[in-house]
Enzyme design. Sequence first.
Site, PDB file in Angstrom:
ATOM      1  N   ASN A   9    -126.025  39.902  -4.149  1.00 19.43           N
ATOM      2  CA  ASN A   9    -125.581  39.090  -5.307  1.00 19.43           C
ATOM      3  C   ASN A   9    -124.000  38.449  -5.260  1.00 19.43           C
ATOM      4  O   ASN A   9    -123.549  39.012  -5.298  1.00 19.43           O
ATOM      5  CB  ASN A   9    -125.659  39.935  -6.477  1.00 19.43           C
ATOM      6  CG  ASN A   9    -125.129  39.310  -7.830  1.00 19.43           C
ATOM      7  OD1 ASN A   9    -125.148  38.007  -7.683  1.00 19.43           O
ATOM      8  ND2 ASN A   9    -124.689  39.895  -8.988  1.00 19.43           N
ATOM      9  N   TRP A  10    -124.426  37.162  -4.882  1.00 21.92           N
ATOM     10  CA  TRP A  10    -123.198  36.361  -4.635  1.00 21.92           C
ATOM     11  C   TRP A  10    -122.474  35.982  -5.593  1.00 21.92           C
ATOM     12  O   TRP A  10    -121.554  35.075  -5.365  1.00 21.92           O
ATOM     13  CB  TRP A  10    -123.536  35.079  -3.582  1.00 21.92           C
ATOM     14  CG  TRP A  10    -124.348  35.566  -2.218  1.00 21.92           C
ATOM     15  CD1 TRP A  10    -124.525  36.628  -1.762  1.00 21.92           C
ATOM     16  CD2 TRP A  10    -124.613  34.538  -1.305  1.00 21.92           C
ATOM     17  NE1 TRP A  10    -125.046  36.686  -0.539  1.00 21.92           N
ATOM     18  CE2 TRP A  10    -125.037  35.234  -0.139  1.00 21.92           C
ATOM     19  CE3 TRP A  10    -124.879  33.239  -1.069  1.00 21.92           C
ATOM     20  CZ2 TRP A  10    -125.609  34.728   1.137  1.00 21.92           C
ATOM     21  CZ3 TRP A  10    -125.296  32.633   0.107  1.00 21.92           C
ATOM     22  CH2 TRP A  10    -125.667  33.426   0.919  1.00 21.92           C
ATOM     23  N   LYS A  11    -122.965  36.087  -6.914  1.00 21.13           N
ATOM     24  CA  LYS A  11    -122.329  35.603  -7.988  1.00 21.13           C
ATOM     25  C   LYS A  11    -121.918  34.221  -8.015  1.00 21.13           C
ATOM     26  O   LYS A  11    -122.468  33.307  -7.619  1.00 21.13           O
ATOM     27  CB  LYS A  11    -121.158  36.688  -8.425  1.00 21.13           C
ATOM     28  CG  LYS A  11    -121.653  38.245  -8.385  1.00 21.13           C
ATOM     29  CD  LYS A  11    -120.681  39.188  -9.013  1.00 21.13           C
ATOM     30  CE  LYS A  11    -121.250  40.592  -8.885  1.00 21.13           C
ATOM     31  NZ  LYS A  11    -120.582  41.594  -9.370  1.00 21.13           N
ATOM     32  N   HIS A  95    -127.922  41.483 -15.828  1.00 18.56           N
ATOM     33  CA  HIS A  95    -127.022  42.022 -14.917  1.00 18.56           C
ATOM     34  C   HIS A  95    -125.806  42.375 -15.780  1.00 18.56           C
ATOM     35  O   HIS A  95    -125.772  41.801 -16.899  1.00 18.56           O
ATOM     36  CB  HIS A  95    -126.345  41.050 -13.942  1.00 18.56           C
ATOM     37  CG  HIS A  95    -125.267  41.430 -13.087  1.00 18.56           C
ATOM     38  ND1 HIS A  95    -123.736  41.447 -13.238  1.00 18.56           N
ATOM     39  CD2 HIS A  95    -125.047  42.171 -11.636  1.00 18.56           C
ATOM     40  CE1 HIS A  95    -123.211  42.172 -12.282  1.00 18.56           C
ATOM     41  NE2 HIS A  95    -123.857  42.373 -11.204  1.00 18.56           N
ATOM     42  N   GLU A  97    -122.685  41.801 -16.093  1.00 16.69           N
ATOM     43  CA  GLU A  97    -122.065  40.512 -16.375  1.00 16.69           C
ATOM     44  C   GLU A  97    -122.599  39.735 -17.537  1.00 16.69           C
ATOM     45  O   GLU A  97    -121.965  39.116 -18.344  1.00 16.69           O
ATOM     46  CB  GLU A  97    -121.691  39.634 -15.013  1.00 16.69           C
ATOM     47  CG  GLU A  97    -120.517  40.600 -14.461  1.00 16.69           C
ATOM     48  CD  GLU A  97    -120.444  40.370 -12.921  1.00 16.69           C
ATOM     49  OE1 GLU A  97    -121.162  39.405 -12.187  1.00 16.69           O
ATOM     50  OE2 GLU A  97    -120.047  41.440 -12.097  1.00 16.69           O
ATOM     51  N   GLU A 167    -126.965  50.036 -12.241  1.00 14.44           N
ATOM     52  CA  GLU A 167    -125.596  49.741 -11.856  1.00 14.44           C
ATOM     53  C   GLU A 167    -124.589  50.085 -12.959  1.00 14.44           C
ATOM     54  O   GLU A 167    -124.193  49.490 -13.866  1.00 14.44           O
ATOM     55  CB  GLU A 167    -125.356  48.164 -11.645  1.00 14.44           C
ATOM     56  CG  GLU A 167    -126.172  47.585 -10.633  1.00 14.44           C
ATOM     57  CD  GLU A 167    -125.830  46.062 -10.252  1.00 14.44           C
ATOM     58  OE1 GLU A 167    -125.723  45.920  -9.104  1.00 14.44           O
ATOM     59  OE2 GLU A 167    -125.668  45.345 -11.251  1.00 14.44           O
ATOM     60  N   GLY A 173    -117.472  46.207  -8.788  1.00  9.58           N
ATOM     61  CA  GLY A 173    -116.103  45.246  -8.406  1.00  9.58           C
ATOM     62  C   GLY A 173    -114.968  45.993  -8.865  1.00  9.58           C
ATOM     63  O   GLY A 173    -113.949  45.354  -8.721  1.00  9.58           O
ATOM     64  N   SER A 213    -120.057  48.718  -6.104  1.00  5.31           N
ATOM     65  CA  SER A 213    -119.161  49.009  -4.918  1.00  5.31           C
ATOM     66  C   SER A 213    -119.771  49.536  -3.839  1.00  5.31           C
ATOM     67  O   SER A 213    -119.204  50.394  -3.017  1.00  5.31           O
ATOM     68  CB  SER A 213    -117.999  49.692  -5.190  1.00  5.31           C
ATOM     69  OG  SER A 213    -117.353  48.952  -6.247  1.00  5.31           O
ATOM     70  N   GLY A 234    -122.564  43.239  -4.286  1.00 10.46           N
ATOM     71  CA  GLY A 234    -121.594  42.078  -4.687  1.00 10.46           C
ATOM     72  C   GLY A 234    -120.815  41.686  -3.800  1.00 10.46           C
ATOM     73  O   GLY A 234    -121.270  41.223  -2.723  1.00 10.46           O
ATOM     74  N   GLY A 235    -119.446  42.146  -3.832  1.00 12.27           N
ATOM     75  CA  GLY A 235    -118.645  41.873  -2.931  1.00 12.27           C
ATOM     76  C   GLY A 235    -118.790  42.069  -1.427  1.00 12.27           C
ATOM     77  O   GLY A 235    -118.657  41.032  -0.711  1.00 12.27           O
TER      78      GLY A 235
HETATM   79  P1  PGA Z   1    -120.151  45.092  -6.557  1.00 12.08           P
HETATM   80  O1  PGA Z   1    -121.096  44.339  -7.462  1.00 12.08           O
HETATM   81  O2  PGA Z   1    -120.933  45.269  -5.171  1.00 12.08           O
HETATM   82  O3  PGA Z   1    -118.754  44.083  -6.050  1.00 12.08           O
HETATM   83  O4  PGA Z   1    -119.651  46.207  -7.266  1.00 12.08           O
HETATM   84  C1  PGA Z   1    -122.404  44.647  -7.650  1.00 12.08           C
HETATM   85  C2  PGA Z   1    -122.997  43.877  -8.739  1.00 12.08           C
HETATM   86  O5  PGA Z   1    -122.739  43.324  -9.560  1.00 12.08           O
HETATM   87  O6  PGA Z   1    -124.290  43.532  -8.407  1.00 12.08           O
END
Ligand code: PGA
Length: 250
Positions: A9-11, A95, A97, A167, A173, A213, A234-235
């Site tokens: 997930n490149w956000k 998600h 967010e 999640e 993050g 993470s 994500g990251g």
């Molecule tokens: P993260 O994000 O790997 O940076 O914790 C995961 C996500 O939001 O899907």
Amino acid sequence: MRRALLAGNWKMHLNIAEAVDLARGVVEAAAGCSDRDVMIAPPFTALSAVAQALQGSQVFLGAQNVAWEAKGAFTGEIAPPMLKDIGVRMAIIGHSERRHIFGEDDAMINRRLRAALEFGLTPVLCLGETLEEREGGKTMAVLEAQLRSGLQDVPTGQAEQTVLAYEPVWAIGTGKTATTEQAQEAHAFLRGLLASFYDKNLAETVRILYGGSVKPDNVDALMAQADIDGALVGGAALKIDSFKRIVRFQ
Ligand code: PGA
């Protein structure tokens, strides 16, 4: 046997050139990994260019959200047929967010999920508790409520195509990963809920990803858990070296 799915997930990161570059790296990383699926979800602005970079590869293109109507006056939203049009196969829905920063509620998330399924996109439905909810002993109740409303009015034939992503909000993050035991416990609980909402067959079919993470140094232990079928990253999905190691988990 459920097929593993490693999803990035490149956000809200990367311009078009950077996205195409990374996508090419992911294609290379996934080459020869015929026993697992790989998906990347770039920002909307890069979808089209990334679709071209993925052509002829086994990497699925994903969107980070999807509207619940096919067209109309919905400023700022992207309709499922528009995504299909450029080669999107999967859509991340609900998600944390979206839920916590943009106020998307369970009803909205359910509408998005049903629209995705109706138009032939595979939804990745995200669920997870906040730190406060975990510390208050409410994790399982929160997961149950989110799953129940997320899948409301979704018939068996469509539910079995849905992917879930557990999640925990406190792990996204933050560098804090749920322990493998915490993750496995939540995944097994979700699978049990699927069996009770639908049936055992469906519960054994649906893939449940872990997100929060995920990194090269914890992916193997997470993937070794019985009910963890993949990762939503994500990251660590923004750097080809780390995502490649995740795609090639052992
Ligand atoms: P993260 O994000 O790997 O940076 O914790 C995961 C996500 O939001 O899907």
